[in-house]
Design a protein around this motif. Structure first.
Motif, short mmCIF file in Angstrom:
data_model
loop_
_atom_site.label_atom_id
_atom_site.label_comp_id
_atom_site.label_asym_id
_atom_site.label_seq_id
_atom_site.Cartn_x
_atom_site.Cartn_y
_atom_site.Cartn_z
N ARG A 154 -4.54 -34.02 32.19
CA ARG A 154 -4.56 -35.31 31.51
C ARG A 154 -3.25 -35.56 30.76
O ARG A 154 -2.69 -36.64 30.77
CB ARG A 154 -5.75 -35.36 30.55
CG ARG A 154 -5.95 -36.73 29.93
CD ARG A 154 -7.34 -36.90 29.31
NE ARG A 154 -7.56 -35.96 28.23
CZ ARG A 154 -8.45 -34.97 28.26
NH1 ARG A 154 -9.19 -34.77 29.35
NH2 ARG A 154 -8.61 -34.16 27.22
N ALA A 155 -2.74 -34.52 30.11
CA ALA A 155 -1.49 -34.66 29.36
C ALA A 155 -0.31 -34.96 30.27
O ALA A 155 0.57 -35.73 29.92
CB ALA A 155 -1.22 -33.38 28.57
N THR A 157 -0.34 -38.94 31.91
CA THR A 157 -0.16 -40.19 31.18
C THR A 157 0.87 -40.05 30.07
O THR A 157 1.01 -38.99 29.47
CB THR A 157 -1.50 -40.69 30.59
OG1 THR A 157 -1.27 -41.90 29.89
CG2 THR A 157 -2.10 -39.65 29.64
N LYS A 158 1.59 -41.15 29.81
CA LYS A 158 2.57 -41.16 28.72
C LYS A 158 1.98 -41.81 27.47
O LYS A 158 2.62 -41.89 26.45
CB LYS A 158 3.81 -41.95 29.16
CG LYS A 158 4.57 -41.32 30.31
CD LYS A 158 5.80 -42.13 30.66
CE LYS A 158 5.42 -43.43 31.35
NZ LYS A 158 6.61 -44.18 31.82
N GLY A 159 0.74 -42.30 27.59
CA GLY A 159 0.11 -42.97 26.46
C GLY A 159 0.44 -44.46 26.42
O GLY A 159 1.20 -44.97 27.24
N LYS A 160 -0.19 -45.15 25.49
CA LYS A 160 -0.03 -46.60 25.36
C LYS A 160 0.58 -46.96 24.00
O LYS A 160 0.34 -46.27 23.00
CB LYS A 160 -1.39 -47.30 25.50
CG LYS A 160 -2.07 -47.07 26.84
CD LYS A 160 -1.36 -47.77 27.97
CE LYS A 160 -2.09 -47.55 29.29
NZ LYS A 160 -1.39 -48.20 30.40
N ASP A 161 1.34 -48.03 24.00
CA ASP A 161 1.92 -48.54 22.75
C ASP A 161 1.22 -49.86 22.43
O ASP A 161 1.17 -50.76 23.28
CB ASP A 161 3.42 -48.76 22.93
CG ASP A 161 4.10 -49.17 21.63
OD1 ASP A 161 3.51 -48.89 20.57
OD2 ASP A 161 5.18 -49.76 21.68
N ASP A 198 2.61 -49.64 28.33
CA ASP A 198 2.89 -48.22 28.49
C ASP A 198 3.96 -47.81 27.49
O ASP A 198 4.93 -48.54 27.26
CB ASP A 198 3.38 -47.92 29.91
CG ASP A 198 2.25 -48.00 30.92
OD1 ASP A 198 1.09 -47.74 30.53
OD2 ASP A 198 2.52 -48.32 32.10
N ARG A 199 3.78 -46.62 26.91
CA ARG A 199 4.76 -46.13 25.95
C ARG A 199 6.06 -45.77 26.69
O ARG A 199 6.03 -45.13 27.73
CB ARG A 199 4.23 -44.89 25.23
CG ARG A 199 5.12 -44.41 24.09
CD ARG A 199 4.52 -43.15 23.47
NE ARG A 199 3.24 -43.43 22.84
CZ ARG A 199 3.10 -43.95 21.62
NH1 ARG A 199 4.18 -44.26 20.91
NH2 ARG A 199 1.91 -44.17 21.11
N GLU A 216 9.20 -43.61 27.04
CA GLU A 216 9.70 -42.31 26.57
C GLU A 216 11.20 -42.40 26.35
O GLU A 216 11.94 -42.89 27.22
CB GLU A 216 9.38 -41.22 27.60
CG GLU A 216 7.90 -40.92 27.71
CD GLU A 216 7.64 -39.78 28.68
OE1 GLU A 216 8.58 -39.40 29.40
OE2 GLU A 216 6.51 -39.30 28.73
#
Length: 552
Positions: free
Chosen positions: A16-17, A20-24, A545-546, A548
């Motif tokens: 999972r890590a 995904t880069k996570g959401k902003d 999307d965050r 990076e």
């Protein structure tokens, strides 16, 4: 020791890590401010093209020479920002331009300018405490009043050849040559005839009328596209297989595919439907470069569908195959239809220079004409007249010339815009150009303000009141004038035929000067702009999307 369940749990967490880069997420005024930045930057880039003295925009291309254009939607499509929240705003306004282009074919720059103006003023009002939902209701009511003014009070029908030429000339940024060519093309093939735009091989832009037939059906799959830039399938020296039934099995068409691939020619299949293995085989052969092919659903319904297939058969010199004729689809090449060139878009197919027998074609037209006289049904008569028009009308091709590919591309954009604007004008009439029609509609909003129940709704109406002055002001500003002064003089005069000729810098009767816009274009630009801008005003959070940060 770790248990099996804990190991699998670690795997799941690790997967999972990594995936995904996570959401902003941005909220409230911050979210709207970021979107407004994107909208403003896109609008500024697009608005420089507006009007007869609008400037060009140079766009870097991934391959080949840069593109130079004055087409608003082309500029909007090329813009993408690094900041994802700014990009959200830009994408929404780009969608406004695309929708306006799809419906009206022109007015994309106007719609972008209006969307920016409405969202910009709406953002300020919401920041000062105005209810965004109530304000949007006011915006919608104001737009409704403007549309009513445009269609019922200001719009005039287009009939003469000179009026058609005027509309085309204005849309082509004052190019009278383009205006005359489009007017002549419509005269040749009729107002409902098929007119296409292609690259010419000379310095001059020419008009050529080619005998052709158009069908109101496009490609079944976008994988058939051969020209990605224009999203078209273009097939030369094309063989045409007509089938009354559905084609699902690859075995049905395998013999004909093998025969055609050996000849090196392209294939168009027009059938009730093409799916399953048969469609997969056609797509794979196209992707692998073994066979240029395309599949199109037969146009029409019921008996009309069968009759139209037979019309195509007569036009191309082919036969329509069903369960009762031939051995399946295992047929020799000599009974397949043939056309010199086939162009297929997502919703239209054009066959040029069909190789059918001219005598049989004349007999087919006579048969349809006799059926028109015999039938009492208005619906049947309409369908028969459509078929006769398709067999009788040629296709007008405007071949755009120029000294370089870049010049041809820029001029082609203007010709396409002019053609779409002319069709829109023929369909719904014309209004005074140069932003004048929207300007005079502001009086309807002044009347509306007294009837609105809340102050927030009145604020929404006032936003539209200010926004519809902006196209006229931008046109004047691009011509080097002072927009606010000109707009004030026109509103004080109050004559809806009066306007400002930015090309020559004087006040004129817009209809007499030939400075007119299609009603459909002006109306669509405002409705689409207000719709998306209203939604952006009522936005309270944005999710992207965050991004990076790159390691230094």
């Amino acid at each position: 020791m770790l248990s099996r369940s804990s190991i699998s749990g670690l795997k799941r967490v690790g997967t999972r890590a990594a995936s995904t880069k996570g959401k902003d997420i941005q909220f409230g005024a911050d979210a709207r401010a970021k979107m407004l930045d994107g909208v403003a930057r896109l609008s500024n880039a697009v608005s420089v093209t507006l009007g007869p003295k609008g400037r060009n925009v140079v766009i870097e291309q991934t391959f080949g020479a840069p593109k130079i254009t004055k087409d608003g939607v082309t500029v909007a499509k090329a813009i993408e920002f690094k900041d994802p929240h700014e990009n959200l705003g830009a994408q929404l306004v780009r969608q406004v331009a695309n929708t306006t282009n799809d419906i009206a074919g022109d007015g994309t720059t106007t719609s972008t300018v209006l969307a920016h103006a409405i969202f910009s003023e709406g953002y300020k009002a919401v920041t000062q405490g105005t209810s965004p939902v109530e304000m949007k209701r006011g915006i919608d009511k104001a737009v409704e009043a403007v549309v009513k003014s445009l269609t019922e009070r200001q719009s005039k029908p287009v009939s003469s050849k000179s009026e058609i030429a005027q509309v085309a000339t204005i849309s082509a940024n004052g190019d009278t040559e383009v205006g005359q060519l489009i007017s002549l093309a419509m005269e040749k093939v009729g107002k409902d005839g098929v007119i296409t735009v292609s690259d010419g091989k000379t310095l001059e832009t020419e008009l050529e009328v080619v005998e052709g037939l158009s069908l109101d059906r496009g490609y079944i799959s976008p994988y058939f596209i051969t020209n990605p830039k224009n999203q078209k399938v273009e097939l030369d020296e094309c063989l045409i297989l007509l089938c009354e039934k559905k084609v699902s099995s690859v075995h049905q068409i395998l013999p004909i595919l093998e025969n055609i691939s050996r000849t090196g020619r392209s294939l168009l299949i027009i059938a009730d439907d093409v799916d399953g293995d048969a469609l997969a085989a056609l797509i794979l052969n196209k992707i692998n470069g073994k066979l240029k092919a395309c599949a199109v659903k037969a146009p029409g319904f019921g008996d009309n569908k069968v009759n139209m297939l037979h019309d195509v058969g007569v036009f191309t010199g082919g036969e329509v195959y069903n369960d009762e004729v031939g051995d399946g689809l295992e047929i020799p090449l000599k009974v397949v239809g043939h056309a010199k060139k086939v162009t297929v878009t997502k919703d239209q197919t054009i066959l040029l220079n069909g190789q059918g027998d001219s005598q049989k074609l004349a007999e087919r037209k006579d048969l349809i004409q006799s059926l028109i006289k015999q039938t009492d049904s208005a619906y049947e008569k309409e369908k028969l007249q459509e078929r006769l028009a398709k067999l009788s009308g040629g296709v007008a091709v405007i071949k755009v010339g120029g000294a370089s590919d870049v010049e041809v591309s820029e001029k082609k954009d203007r010709v396409t815009d002019a053609l779409n604007a002319t069709r829109a004008a023929v369909a719904e009439g014309i209004v005074a150009g140069g932003g004048s029609a929207l300007l005079y509609s502001s009086k309807e909003i002044q009347t509306l303000l007294d009837t609105l129940p809340t102050e927030d709704q009145k604020n929404g109406a006032r936003i539209v009141l200010q926004a519809i002055k902006l196209p006229a002001m931008t046109i004047v500003a691009n011509a080097g004038g002072e927009g606010a002064v000109i707009v004030h003089k026109l509103l004080a005069d109050g004559n809806i035929s009066q306007g400002y000729d930015a090309q020559n810098g004087k006040f004129v009767n817009m209809y007499e000067a030939g400075i007119v816009d299609p009603t459909k274009v002006v109306k669509t630009a405002l409705v689409d702009a207000a719709s998306v801008a209203g939604l952006m005003i009522t936005t309270e959070s944005t999710i992207t999307d965050r991004v990076e940060e790159e390691e230094k």
